[in-house]
Design a protein around this motif. Structure first.
Motif, mmCIF file in Angstrom:
data_model
loop_
_atom_site.group_PDB
_atom_site.id
_atom_site.type_symbol
_atom_site.label_atom_id
_atom_site.label_comp_id
_atom_site.label_asym_id
_atom_site.label_seq_id
_atom_site.Cartn_x
_atom_site.Cartn_y
_atom_site.Cartn_z
ATOM 1 N N GLU A 62 7.481 15.353 -1.932
ATOM 2 C CA GLU A 62 6.627 15.153 -3.098
ATOM 3 C C GLU A 62 5.330 15.918 -2.847
ATOM 4 O O GLU A 62 4.701 15.745 -1.802
ATOM 5 C CB GLU A 62 6.358 13.661 -3.241
ATOM 6 N N TYR A 70 1.575 16.157 -9.950
ATOM 7 C CA TYR A 70 2.753 16.703 -9.266
ATOM 8 C C TYR A 70 2.817 18.211 -9.425
ATOM 9 O O TYR A 70 2.580 18.748 -10.499
ATOM 10 C CB TYR A 70 4.039 16.091 -9.826
ATOM 11 N N GLU A 103 10.183 15.774 -7.585
ATOM 12 C CA GLU A 103 10.335 15.933 -6.141
ATOM 13 C C GLU A 103 11.194 17.155 -5.846
ATOM 14 O O GLU A 103 11.824 17.715 -6.731
ATOM 15 C CB GLU A 103 11.020 14.701 -5.548
#
Length: 138
Positions: A62, A70, A103
């Motif tokens: 991550e 993100y 991810e």
């Protein structure tokens, strides 16, 4: 009778909450998780086991930027190595991680037990940053 039903319901709810919390805590004990920095990025490495093992290990990575968002537009590479020892040359391996939602996922196949160095390389915008981890494979 109503009090008995309320008490029974309350006990049931508390019991379910305890089981849920215990299960969540045990799940964290069964996985390896560590966060390191790579330039402006916070990089969290999660492995599917408490400690890596000889054989396949699923790495979930991550990456968050300085704003806590993100990072999804990077190329992520996982390099893992064992330093050389007397009578044994160093071992170096590399695998590309694939994006999966927020991810990146990669499989590391560790050939032997011992101390391993893991480097996660993040290439984005013409720059490459690295996060480093040390693990002991069983």
């Amino acid at each position: 009778m109503k009090r008995l039903k309320k008490a029974t319901t309350m006990i049931l709810v508390v019991s379910i909450a305890i089981v849920f919390l215990a299960t969540s805590a045990m799940a964290d004990l069964r996985t390896y998780k560590q966060t390191a920095t790579a330039g402006v990025y916070a990089v969290t490495l999660k492995l599917d086991k408490k400690a890596p093992v000889v054989g396949d290990n699923i790495a979930t990575i991550e990456i968050k930027d300085a704003d806590g968002k993100y990072v999804l537009d990077a190329k992520v590479t996982v390099e893992y190595s064992m330093p050389g020892m007397p009578g044994m040359p160093p071992m170096n391996y590399k695998t590309n991680a694939k994006q999966n939602a927020e991810e990146f996922i990669a499989t590391m196949t560790i050939p032997m037990a011992g101390a391993w160095n893991i480097t996660i390389k993040i290439s984005r915008g013409g720059k490459t940053e690295s996060a480093k981890y040390n693990v002991d494979a069983k």
